[in-house]
Design an enzyme around this catalytic site. Structure first.
Site, short mmCIF file in Angstrom:
data_model
loop_
_atom_site.label_atom_id
_atom_site.label_comp_id
_atom_site.label_asym_id
_atom_site.label_seq_id
_atom_site.Cartn_x
_atom_site.Cartn_y
_atom_site.Cartn_z
N GLY A 11 34.69 5.36 5.77
CA GLY A 11 33.32 5.29 5.23
C GLY A 11 33.36 5.33 3.72
O GLY A 11 34.34 4.92 3.09
N GLY A 14 36.17 7.83 2.38
CA GLY A 14 37.49 7.39 2.82
C GLY A 14 37.92 6.09 2.15
O GLY A 14 39.04 5.99 1.63
N ASP A 33 39.62 4.48 11.29
CA ASP A 33 38.22 4.76 11.62
C ASP A 33 37.99 4.35 13.07
O ASP A 33 38.72 3.54 13.62
CB ASP A 33 37.29 3.96 10.69
CG ASP A 33 35.89 4.55 10.60
OD1 ASP A 33 35.57 5.17 9.58
OD2 ASP A 33 35.11 4.38 11.57
N ARG A 82 25.93 14.99 4.97
CA ARG A 82 24.65 15.68 5.08
C ARG A 82 23.50 14.72 4.88
O ARG A 82 23.55 13.89 3.98
CB ARG A 82 24.60 16.76 3.99
CG ARG A 82 24.50 18.12 4.56
CD ARG A 82 24.31 19.19 3.54
NE ARG A 82 24.69 18.86 2.17
CZ ARG A 82 24.28 19.54 1.13
NH1 ARG A 82 23.48 20.57 1.30
NH2 ARG A 82 24.68 19.22 -0.08
N VAL A 118 38.40 16.78 3.58
CA VAL A 118 37.20 16.52 2.78
C VAL A 118 35.93 16.70 3.61
O VAL A 118 34.86 17.02 3.10
CB VAL A 118 37.25 15.08 2.19
CG1 VAL A 118 36.01 14.77 1.36
CG2 VAL A 118 38.50 14.88 1.33
N ASN A 120 32.85 17.82 5.66
CA ASN A 120 32.00 19.02 5.56
C ASN A 120 31.61 19.57 6.94
O ASN A 120 31.61 18.81 7.90
CB ASN A 120 30.73 18.67 4.79
CG ASN A 120 30.93 18.80 3.29
OD1 ASN A 120 31.60 19.69 2.82
ND2 ASN A 120 30.32 17.89 2.55
N ARG A 151 31.71 18.35 -11.58
CA ARG A 151 30.26 18.26 -11.77
C ARG A 151 29.82 19.16 -12.93
O ARG A 151 29.05 18.76 -13.80
CB ARG A 151 29.53 18.65 -10.48
CG ARG A 151 29.60 17.54 -9.46
CD ARG A 151 28.95 17.89 -8.14
NE ARG A 151 28.89 16.71 -7.29
CZ ARG A 151 28.84 16.73 -5.96
NH1 ARG A 151 28.84 17.88 -5.31
NH2 ARG A 151 28.77 15.60 -5.28
N HIS A 175 32.20 25.72 -0.54
CA HIS A 175 31.57 24.49 -1.02
C HIS A 175 30.17 24.45 -0.43
O HIS A 175 29.92 23.85 0.58
CB HIS A 175 32.38 23.29 -0.56
CG HIS A 175 31.86 22.00 -1.07
ND1 HIS A 175 31.62 21.76 -2.39
CD2 HIS A 175 31.54 20.85 -0.42
CE1 HIS A 175 31.18 20.52 -2.53
NE2 HIS A 175 31.10 19.95 -1.36
N1 LIG Z 1 34.30 18.21 0.35
C1 LIG Z 1 33.46 17.58 -0.40
O1 LIG Z 1 33.24 17.95 -1.53
C2 LIG Z 1 32.75 16.36 0.13
C3 LIG Z 1 32.14 15.46 -0.74
C4 LIG Z 1 31.55 14.32 -0.22
C5 LIG Z 1 31.53 14.11 1.15
N2 LIG Z 1 32.08 15.02 1.98
C6 LIG Z 1 32.08 14.83 3.42
O2 LIG Z 1 32.98 13.79 3.78
C7 LIG Z 1 32.57 13.23 5.02
C8 LIG Z 1 32.49 11.72 4.90
O3 LIG Z 1 31.47 11.32 4.03
P1 LIG Z 1 31.14 9.77 3.80
O4 LIG Z 1 30.13 9.70 2.74
O5 LIG Z 1 32.42 9.01 3.67
O6 LIG Z 1 30.47 9.39 5.20
P2 LIG Z 1 30.38 7.97 5.88
O7 LIG Z 1 29.36 8.04 6.93
O8 LIG Z 1 30.27 6.90 4.83
O9 LIG Z 1 31.81 7.79 6.56
C9 LIG Z 1 32.24 8.54 7.64
C10 LIG Z 1 33.16 7.67 8.47
O10 LIG Z 1 33.74 8.47 9.51
C11 LIG Z 1 33.90 7.60 10.62
N3 LIG Z 1 34.10 8.38 11.85
C12 LIG Z 1 33.19 9.05 12.57
N4 LIG Z 1 33.79 9.62 13.64
C13 LIG Z 1 35.10 9.30 13.57
C14 LIG Z 1 36.23 9.60 14.39
N5 LIG Z 1 36.11 10.35 15.48
N6 LIG Z 1 37.44 9.12 14.02
C15 LIG Z 1 37.56 8.34 12.91
N7 LIG Z 1 36.53 8.03 12.11
C16 LIG Z 1 35.31 8.50 12.44
C17 LIG Z 1 32.61 6.80 10.63
O11 LIG Z 1 32.74 5.63 11.42
C18 LIG Z 1 32.42 6.51 9.15
O12 LIG Z 1 33.02 5.27 8.79
C19 LIG Z 1 31.25 13.90 5.37
O13 LIG Z 1 31.47 14.97 6.25
C20 LIG Z 1 30.77 14.41 4.02
O14 LIG Z 1 29.86 15.48 4.13
C21 LIG Z 1 32.69 16.14 1.48
#
Ligand SMILES: NC(=O)c1ccc[n+]([C@@H]2O[C@H](COP(=O)([O-])OP(=O)(O)OC[C@H]3O[C@@H](n4cnc5c(N)ncnc54)[C@H](O)[C@@H]3O)[C@@H](O)[C@H]2O)c1
Length: 310
Positions: A11, A14, A33, A82, A118, A120, A151, A175
Protein backbone atom coordinates in the site's frame (compact mmCIF):
# COMPACT_ATOMS: atom_id res chain seq x y z
CA UNK A 1 25.72 -11.06 -2.74
CA UNK A 2 23.26 -8.18 -2.75
CA UNK A 3 21.11 -7.88 0.35
CA UNK A 4 17.36 -8.35 0.28
CA UNK A 5 14.59 -6.38 1.90
CA UNK A 6 11.09 -7.87 1.95
CA UNK A 7 8.29 -5.36 2.40
CA UNK A 8 5.00 -6.88 3.49
CA UNK A 9 2.13 -4.67 2.34
CA UNK A 10 2.27 -2.87 -1.00
CA UNK A 11 0.00 0.00 0.00
CA UNK A 12 1.06 3.59 0.53
CA UNK A 13 3.71 3.00 3.20
CA UNK A 14 4.93 -0.31 1.78
CA UNK A 15 5.32 0.85 -1.80
CA UNK A 16 7.04 4.09 -0.71
CA UNK A 17 9.39 2.07 1.51
CA UNK A 18 10.24 -0.23 -1.41
CA UNK A 19 10.85 2.79 -3.62
CA UNK A 20 13.22 4.52 -1.21
CA UNK A 21 15.16 1.30 -0.51
CA UNK A 22 15.56 0.62 -4.23
CA UNK A 23 16.30 4.22 -5.15
CA UNK A 24 19.10 4.39 -2.61
CA UNK A 25 20.46 1.11 -3.96
CA UNK A 26 20.36 -0.37 -0.46
CA UNK A 27 19.11 -3.82 -1.44
CA UNK A 28 16.97 -5.90 -3.77
CA UNK A 29 13.33 -5.56 -2.79
CA UNK A 30 10.43 -7.99 -2.70
CA UNK A 31 7.04 -6.38 -2.25
CA UNK A 32 4.28 -8.65 -0.88
CA UNK A 33 0.53 -8.02 -0.67
CA UNK A 34 -2.70 -10.04 -0.71
CA UNK A 35 -4.20 -8.04 -3.57
CA UNK A 36 -3.48 -9.91 -6.78
CA UNK A 37 -1.30 -7.99 -9.21
CA UNK A 38 -0.78 -5.00 -6.91
CA UNK A 39 2.73 -5.82 -5.65
CA UNK A 40 3.75 -7.17 -9.07
CA UNK A 41 2.50 -4.06 -10.84
CA UNK A 42 4.13 -1.60 -8.45
CA UNK A 43 7.38 -3.60 -8.46
CA UNK A 44 7.47 -3.63 -12.26
CA UNK A 45 6.84 0.11 -12.35
CA UNK A 46 9.76 0.66 -9.95
CA UNK A 47 11.99 -1.73 -11.91
CA UNK A 48 11.32 0.40 -14.97
CA UNK A 49 12.22 3.54 -13.00
CA UNK A 50 15.52 2.04 -11.81
CA UNK A 51 17.51 2.93 -14.95
CA UNK A 52 16.52 6.55 -14.33
CA UNK A 53 17.94 6.63 -10.82
CA UNK A 54 21.06 4.88 -12.05
CA UNK A 55 20.76 1.81 -9.87
CA UNK A 56 20.75 -1.83 -10.74
CA UNK A 57 18.98 -4.17 -8.40
CA UNK A 58 15.82 -6.21 -8.60
CA UNK A 59 12.36 -5.22 -7.43
CA UNK A 60 9.84 -8.03 -7.43
CA UNK A 61 6.24 -8.46 -6.36
CA UNK A 62 4.46 -11.46 -4.87
CA UNK A 63 1.16 -12.49 -3.31
CA UNK A 64 2.86 -15.21 -1.28
CA UNK A 65 4.18 -14.45 2.22
CA UNK A 66 6.77 -17.20 1.63
CA UNK A 67 8.52 -14.68 -0.65
CA UNK A 68 10.13 -13.21 2.50
CA UNK A 69 12.60 -16.10 2.12
CA UNK A 70 16.19 -14.93 2.19
CA UNK A 71 15.36 -11.44 3.41
CA UNK A 72 17.97 -9.71 5.55
CA UNK A 73 15.33 -7.23 6.69
CA UNK A 74 11.55 -7.66 6.71
CA UNK A 75 9.49 -4.47 6.89
CA UNK A 76 5.94 -5.10 8.06
CA UNK A 77 3.56 -2.48 6.68
CA UNK A 78 0.45 -4.51 5.81
CA UNK A 79 -2.61 -3.45 7.72
CA UNK A 80 -5.32 -0.88 7.83
CA UNK A 81 -4.45 2.73 8.45
CA UNK A 82 -6.47 4.78 10.88
CA UNK A 83 -9.60 6.33 9.43
CA UNK A 84 -10.96 9.68 10.70
CA UNK A 85 -12.56 9.19 14.08
CA UNK A 86 -10.90 5.80 14.54
CA UNK A 87 -8.50 5.38 17.47
CA UNK A 88 -5.35 3.33 17.17
CA UNK A 89 -6.91 0.83 19.54
CA UNK A 90 -9.78 0.28 17.07
CA UNK A 91 -7.18 -1.05 14.70
CA UNK A 92 -5.99 -3.62 17.17
CA UNK A 93 -8.05 -6.63 16.20
CA UNK A 94 -8.05 -6.12 12.44
CA UNK A 95 -4.33 -5.62 12.21
CA UNK A 96 -3.42 -8.40 14.65
CA UNK A 97 -5.08 -10.80 12.20
CA UNK A 98 -2.80 -9.48 9.46
CA UNK A 99 0.38 -9.42 11.57
CA UNK A 100 0.10 -12.98 12.91
CA UNK A 101 0.42 -14.82 9.55
CA UNK A 102 3.12 -12.41 8.40
CA UNK A 103 5.13 -13.14 11.53
CA UNK A 104 4.57 -16.91 11.11
CA UNK A 105 5.86 -16.71 7.53
CA UNK A 106 8.88 -14.69 8.62
CA UNK A 107 9.66 -17.21 11.35
CA UNK A 108 9.43 -20.06 8.85
CA UNK A 109 11.03 -18.58 5.75
CA UNK A 110 13.35 -15.83 6.99
CA UNK A 111 14.45 -17.08 10.40
CA UNK A 112 17.55 -14.89 10.53
CA UNK A 113 15.91 -11.65 9.45
CA UNK A 114 15.83 -8.33 11.26
CA UNK A 115 12.28 -6.97 11.45
CA UNK A 116 11.00 -3.41 11.28
CA UNK A 117 7.31 -3.20 12.17
CA UNK A 118 5.30 -0.22 10.91
CA UNK A 119 1.72 -1.50 11.17
CA UNK A 120 -0.40 0.29 13.79
CA UNK A 121 -1.07 0.28 16.65
CA UNK A 122 2.68 0.24 16.41
CA UNK A 123 4.00 -0.80 19.79
CA UNK A 124 1.42 -3.55 20.17
CA UNK A 125 1.99 -4.93 16.67
CA UNK A 126 5.76 -4.95 17.21
CA UNK A 127 5.18 -6.88 20.43
CA UNK A 128 2.89 -9.32 18.62
CA UNK A 129 5.36 -9.84 15.76
CA UNK A 130 8.12 -10.53 18.27
CA UNK A 131 5.96 -12.98 20.26
CA UNK A 132 4.82 -14.95 17.21
CA UNK A 133 8.31 -15.25 15.70
CA UNK A 134 10.02 -16.01 18.98
CA UNK A 135 13.00 -14.05 17.60
CA UNK A 136 15.47 -12.50 20.05
CA UNK A 137 14.03 -9.09 20.91
CA UNK A 138 17.19 -7.49 19.52
CA UNK A 139 15.95 -8.38 16.02
CA UNK A 140 12.40 -6.98 16.19
CA UNK A 141 11.76 -3.24 16.42
CA UNK A 142 8.97 -0.82 15.71
CA UNK A 143 9.20 2.38 13.67
CA UNK A 144 7.59 5.40 15.30
CA UNK A 145 10.11 7.48 17.22
CA UNK A 146 12.06 8.50 14.12
CA UNK A 147 8.83 9.66 12.47
CA UNK A 148 7.55 11.47 15.54
CA UNK A 149 10.95 13.13 15.98
CA UNK A 150 11.04 14.08 12.29
CA UNK A 151 7.64 15.72 12.69
CA UNK A 152 8.87 17.69 15.70
CA UNK A 153 12.02 18.64 13.76
CA UNK A 154 9.94 19.80 10.80
CA UNK A 155 7.65 21.95 12.95
CA UNK A 156 10.62 23.55 14.75
CA UNK A 157 12.32 24.20 11.40
CA UNK A 158 9.16 25.90 10.13
CA UNK A 159 8.85 27.92 13.32
CA UNK A 160 12.41 29.24 13.15
CA UNK A 161 12.76 29.34 9.38
CA UNK A 162 15.84 27.11 9.51
CA UNK A 163 16.75 23.87 7.75
CA UNK A 164 15.19 20.78 9.28
CA UNK A 165 18.55 19.10 8.81
CA UNK A 166 19.95 21.25 11.64
CA UNK A 167 17.21 20.32 14.08
CA UNK A 168 17.78 17.34 16.37
CA UNK A 169 14.94 15.96 18.45
CA UNK A 170 14.02 13.02 20.59
CA UNK A 171 10.43 11.81 20.97
CA UNK A 172 9.91 8.82 23.22
CA UNK A 173 7.00 6.73 24.42
CA UNK A 174 4.19 4.96 22.62
CA UNK A 175 3.21 5.95 19.11
CA UNK A 176 -0.05 7.56 20.05
CA UNK A 177 -1.66 10.21 22.12
CA UNK A 178 0.68 9.50 25.01
CA UNK A 179 3.93 9.98 23.09
CA UNK A 180 6.57 11.96 24.98
CA UNK A 181 8.35 14.76 23.08
CA UNK A 182 11.40 15.85 25.07
CA UNK A 183 12.18 19.57 24.51
CA UNK A 184 15.17 19.19 26.82
CA UNK A 185 16.81 16.90 24.25
CA UNK A 186 15.85 19.04 21.27
CA UNK A 187 18.33 21.42 19.70
CA UNK A 188 19.04 23.48 16.59
CA UNK A 189 22.64 23.45 15.42
CA UNK A 190 23.58 22.35 18.93
CA UNK A 191 21.62 25.18 20.63
CA UNK A 192 18.98 23.91 23.08
CA UNK A 193 15.49 24.69 21.80
CA UNK A 194 14.64 26.19 25.18
CA UNK A 195 17.02 29.07 24.30
CA UNK A 196 15.27 29.77 21.01
CA UNK A 197 11.53 29.31 21.51
CA UNK A 198 9.41 30.32 24.55
CA UNK A 199 8.17 27.44 26.69
CA UNK A 200 4.48 28.02 25.88
CA UNK A 201 5.17 27.88 22.14
CA UNK A 202 7.29 24.73 22.58
CA UNK A 203 4.33 23.14 24.33
CA UNK A 204 2.08 24.00 21.35
CA UNK A 205 4.59 22.54 18.90
CA UNK A 206 4.89 19.39 21.03
CA UNK A 207 1.10 19.03 20.95
CA UNK A 208 1.02 19.45 17.16
CA UNK A 209 3.64 16.68 17.01
CA UNK A 210 1.44 14.43 19.17
CA UNK A 211 -1.44 15.11 16.76
CA UNK A 212 0.84 14.90 13.72
CA UNK A 213 -0.68 11.74 12.30
CA UNK A 214 -4.27 12.81 12.96
CA UNK A 215 -3.72 16.19 11.27
CA UNK A 216 -2.78 14.40 8.05
CA UNK A 217 -5.63 11.85 8.32
CA UNK A 218 -8.05 14.76 8.61
CA UNK A 219 -6.71 16.35 5.44
CA UNK A 220 -6.41 13.19 3.36
CA UNK A 221 -9.76 11.77 4.50
CA UNK A 222 -9.17 8.38 2.87
CA UNK A 223 -5.80 7.37 4.28
CA UNK A 224 -2.94 8.29 6.53
CA UNK A 225 0.56 9.70 6.13
CA UNK A 226 3.08 7.68 4.18
CA UNK A 227 5.99 9.68 2.76
CA UNK A 228 7.57 10.55 6.11
CA UNK A 229 6.63 7.17 7.65
CA UNK A 230 8.26 5.26 4.77
CA UNK A 231 11.33 7.50 4.88
CA UNK A 232 11.59 6.85 8.63
CA UNK A 233 11.37 3.08 8.13
CA UNK A 234 14.11 3.30 5.51
CA UNK A 235 16.36 5.19 7.98
CA UNK A 236 16.11 2.09 10.12
CA UNK A 237 16.60 -0.33 7.22
CA UNK A 238 19.73 1.56 6.14
CA UNK A 239 21.11 1.57 9.69
CA UNK A 240 20.58 -2.21 9.90
CA UNK A 241 21.92 -3.12 6.46
CA UNK A 242 25.02 -0.96 6.70
CA UNK A 243 25.69 -1.31 10.43
CA UNK A 244 25.51 2.43 11.04
CA UNK A 245 25.21 2.44 14.85
CA UNK A 246 22.58 5.18 14.62
CA UNK A 247 21.31 6.59 17.90
CA UNK A 248 17.58 6.96 17.27
CA UNK A 249 14.31 6.38 19.09
CA UNK A 250 12.66 3.05 18.18
CA UNK A 251 10.00 0.90 19.78
CA UNK A 252 11.80 -2.01 21.45
CA UNK A 253 11.15 -4.57 24.14
CA UNK A 254 11.83 -3.13 27.58
CA UNK A 255 12.98 -5.53 30.23
CA UNK A 256 13.17 -3.33 33.28
CA UNK A 257 14.52 -0.15 31.66
CA UNK A 258 12.59 2.95 32.71
CA UNK A 259 10.77 0.76 35.25
CA UNK A 260 8.88 -1.05 32.47
CA UNK A 261 8.78 -4.72 31.61
CA UNK A 262 7.46 -6.91 28.75
CA UNK A 263 6.28 -3.93 26.76
CA UNK A 264 7.43 -2.41 23.47
CA UNK A 265 7.92 1.33 23.78
CA UNK A 266 9.85 4.09 22.05
CA UNK A 267 13.20 4.75 23.70
CA UNK A 268 16.64 5.78 22.42
CA UNK A 269 18.54 2.84 21.00
CA UNK A 270 21.66 2.14 18.98
CA UNK A 271 20.78 0.49 15.66
CA UNK A 272 23.39 -1.54 13.85
CA UNK A 273 23.93 -4.72 11.90
CA UNK A 274 22.73 -6.90 14.76
CA UNK A 275 19.55 -4.90 15.26
CA UNK A 276 18.96 -3.15 18.58
CA UNK A 277 22.54 -3.19 19.83
CA UNK A 278 21.98 -1.03 22.89
CA UNK A 279 19.08 0.52 24.78
CA UNK A 280 19.95 3.87 26.34
CA UNK A 281 18.47 4.61 29.69
CA UNK A 282 18.34 8.41 30.00
CA UNK A 283 18.08 10.13 33.33
CA UNK A 284 14.60 11.56 33.01
CA UNK A 285 12.97 14.18 35.21
CA UNK A 286 10.14 12.85 37.42
CA UNK A 287 7.57 14.39 35.01
CA UNK A 288 9.20 12.90 31.93
CA UNK A 289 9.49 9.49 33.56
CA UNK A 290 5.86 9.60 34.68
CA UNK A 291 4.78 10.45 31.10
CA UNK A 292 6.84 7.58 29.71
CA UNK A 293 5.47 5.15 32.26
CA UNK A 294 1.92 6.24 31.51
CA UNK A 295 2.62 5.65 27.83
CA UNK A 296 3.96 2.20 28.72
CA UNK A 297 0.84 1.43 30.71
CA UNK A 298 -1.37 2.32 27.72
CA UNK A 299 0.60 -0.02 25.47
CA UNK A 300 0.59 -2.79 28.12
CA UNK A 301 -3.21 -2.51 28.37
CA UNK A 302 -3.55 -3.05 24.61
CA UNK A 303 -1.14 -5.99 24.71
CA UNK A 304 -3.26 -7.49 27.50
CA UNK A 305 -6.41 -6.89 25.44
CA UNK A 306 -4.86 -8.91 22.60
CA UNK A 307 -3.73 -11.66 24.94
CA UNK A 308 -7.31 -12.23 26.07
CA UNK A 309 -8.28 -12.91 22.49
CA UNK A 310 -9.29 -9.64 20.84
N1 LIG B 1 4.32 3.38 12.71
C1 LIG B 1 4.00 4.48 12.11
O1 LIG B 1 4.47 5.53 12.47
C2 LIG B 1 3.04 4.44 10.95
C3 LIG B 1 2.96 5.51 10.06
C4 LIG B 1 2.11 5.42 8.98
C5 LIG B 1 1.32 4.29 8.81
N2 LIG B 1 1.38 3.28 9.70
C6 LIG B 1 0.57 2.08 9.55
O2 LIG B 1 1.06 1.30 8.47
C7 LIG B 1 0.00 0.49 7.96
C8 LIG B 1 -0.11 0.66 6.45
O3 LIG B 1 -0.49 1.95 6.10
P1 LIG B 1 -0.74 2.34 4.56
O4 LIG B 1 -1.00 3.79 4.52
O5 LIG B 1 0.34 1.76 3.72
O6 LIG B 1 -2.09 1.55 4.26
P2 LIG B 1 -2.63 1.05 2.86
O7 LIG B 1 -4.06 0.73 3.02
O8 LIG B 1 -2.22 2.00 1.78
O9 LIG B 1 -1.83 -0.30 2.61
C9 LIG B 1 -2.01 -1.45 3.37
C10 LIG B 1 -1.76 -2.64 2.46
O10 LIG B 1 -1.81 -3.83 3.25
C11 LIG B 1 -2.34 -4.84 2.41
N3 LIG B 1 -2.80 -5.99 3.20
C12 LIG B 1 -3.91 -6.10 3.94
N4 LIG B 1 -3.97 -7.32 4.50
C13 LIG B 1 -2.85 -7.98 4.11
C14 LIG B 1 -2.35 -9.29 4.35
N5 LIG B 1 -3.00 -10.14 5.14
N6 LIG B 1 -1.17 -9.64 3.80
C15 LIG B 1 -0.51 -8.77 2.98
N7 LIG B 1 -0.94 -7.53 2.71
C16 LIG B 1 -2.11 -7.14 3.26
C17 LIG B 1 -3.46 -4.13 1.68
O11 LIG B 1 -3.88 -4.84 0.52
C18 LIG B 1 -2.83 -2.78 1.37
O12 LIG B 1 -2.21 -2.80 0.09
C19 LIG B 1 -1.25 0.93 8.72
O13 LIG B 1 -1.48 0.06 9.80
C20 LIG B 1 -0.87 2.31 9.22
O14 LIG B 1 -1.63 2.70 10.34
C21 LIG B 1 2.23 3.35 10.76
Amino acid sequence: MKQKVAVIGAGNVGASTALYVAERGLADVTLIDIVEGLPQGKALDMQQAAPLWHQGGRIEGSNDLAAVAGADVVVMTAGFPRKPGMSRTDLLKANADIVRPAAEATKQHAPGALVVVVTNPLDVMAHLFWKVTGFPSQRVMGMAGILDSARLRAFIALELGVSGADVQAMVLGGHGDSMVPLPRFTSVGGIPITELIPAARIAEIAQRTRDGGAEIVKLLKTGSAYYAPAMSAVEMVAALLTDQKRLVPCSVLLEGQYGLKDVFLGVPVMLGGKGVEKILELKLSPDELAALQKSGKDVAASIAELAVGV
